[in-house]
Design an enzyme around this catalytic site. Sequence first.
Site, PDB file in Angstrom:
ATOM      1  N   ASP A 189       0.797  -1.228   0.000  1.00 15.49           N
ATOM      2  CA  ASP A 189       0.000   0.000   0.000  1.00 15.49           C
ATOM      3  C   ASP A 189       0.829   1.277   0.000  1.00 15.49           C
ATOM      4  OD1 ASP A 189      -2.376  -1.390  -0.016  1.00 15.49           O
ATOM      5  OD2 ASP A 189      -2.581  -1.401   2.166  1.00 15.49           O
ATOM      6  N   ASP A 213       0.686   6.314   1.142  1.00 16.23           N
ATOM      7  CA  ASP A 213      -0.719   6.152   1.538  1.00 16.23           C
ATOM      8  C   ASP A 213      -0.888   6.651   2.967  1.00 16.23           C
ATOM      9  OD1 ASP A 213      -3.374   5.494   1.489  1.00 16.23           O
ATOM     10  OD2 ASP A 213      -3.075   3.345   1.635  1.00 16.23           O
ATOM     11  N   ASP A 217      -2.050   2.392   9.166  1.00 16.22           N
ATOM     12  CA  ASP A 217      -3.410   1.946   8.856  1.00 16.22           C
ATOM     13  C   ASP A 217      -3.656   0.593   9.514  1.00 16.22           C
ATOM     14  OD1 ASP A 217      -3.705   4.196   7.320  1.00 16.22           O
ATOM     15  OD2 ASP A 217      -3.878   3.155   5.400  1.00 16.22           O
ATOM     16  N   ARG A 269      -7.408  12.704   8.893  1.00 12.87           N
ATOM     17  CA  ARG A 269      -7.347  11.320   9.382  1.00 12.87           C
ATOM     18  C   ARG A 269      -6.346  11.151  10.531  1.00 12.87           C
ATOM     19  NH1 ARG A 269      -7.936   7.189   4.195  1.00 12.87           N
ATOM     20  NH2 ARG A 269      -9.829   8.127   3.336  1.00 12.87           N
TER      21      ARG A 269
END
EC number: 4.2.2.2
Length: 392
Positions: A189, A213, A217, A269
């Site tokens: 990713d 990215d 995560d 985020r």
Amino acid sequence: MSIVCTFFLFLLNTSFAFAFAIPKPPIVRRLSTTVTSNSTASSCSANGNPIDECWRCDENWKDNRKNLADCAVGFGRDSIGGRAGEFYTVTDSGDDNPLNPTPGTLRYAATQDQPLWIIFDRDMVIQLKQDLQVASYKTIDGRGNNVQIAYGPCLTLYKVSNIIINNLYIHDCVPVKRNALSSLGGYSDGDGISIFESRDIWIDHCTLEKCYDGLIDAVNGSTDITISNSYMLNHNEVMLLGHSDEYSGDRDMRVTIAFNYFGEGLVQRMPRCRHGYFHIVNNIYRDWKMYAIGGSANPTIFSQGNVFIASNNQFTKEVTKRESADGDEEWKEWNWKSEGDEMVNGAFFTPSGKEDSPSYAKFSSMVARPASLLKTTHPSVGVLSCEIDQAC
């Protein structure tokens, strides 16, 4: 040999050394003119930070490295990493053969079946050729050295448990096509740390920036995670917690975000949550460019004892953002609560749901200290410069 020749050789050697010197990780700049900062205060006492108080005042931390495994808080507190295993010292910064790793490399150590506590013999920048899929019961401990994972794919935790990652500078991570034998396939990713279907994870005192990215995560049923004392900067989509609105496997996700510094150059985020339970405790946020904390699919978010310092942009004062297909009537039922947070420069948190919902007590993963304590000392986050025989 003439004096001129000797001097020339000195300059040549000095230039060669500087050309290959490993740059130091970034450090937190002064908070702002509205928040006091006292860099002379003791960092190991940390004004109530239980993680740092657990080990940083120990002058013999080098000989007592495994004591760190007793210091986690929050939902990831049960992670023991490689405490039950032997020490393994990384001596080689290379990654020439990901399918058959060379002994002495980080990949060789991190992919072994047995528990290991992995340390490093010197400063090094590790440029991986494939993302490093770390096996269960591993601690990657960069204390005492400047250890960087950068300029290639970075770390993946896939179907593993009991991982501790401490004192790494992770930056400039990019996606690559995985080799044919990878259990994941496709492309990595480009995250700093990707967590898939994993549990009992603790990430502490890391510095992360500039990845393709996310910086960190966690998706696909991952749970019991603590991310603490880390410094995140210069990135757009910082942290995704939950795979998708449709993926119900993340309903039991539990993540603690504690004592971190979300610094300059961050957009959104911090984190972005789906479905699960998220305790966001005693962090400092500054100058987010869109929003700080967001979510969808009915996550429970308990924000406690944080400091939110908004930028001067009048359109980015709000801490929170909901993404709801059915509009306000849907998200007004989601349990999002701010308790004891300090709002600076017009920052504001939009709560929702039930103020006294029992879910807040049920999923309160640790005791928050007053937000005012975060403003009395300079933030001691990210990679630490630990010296031998000194408190860190």
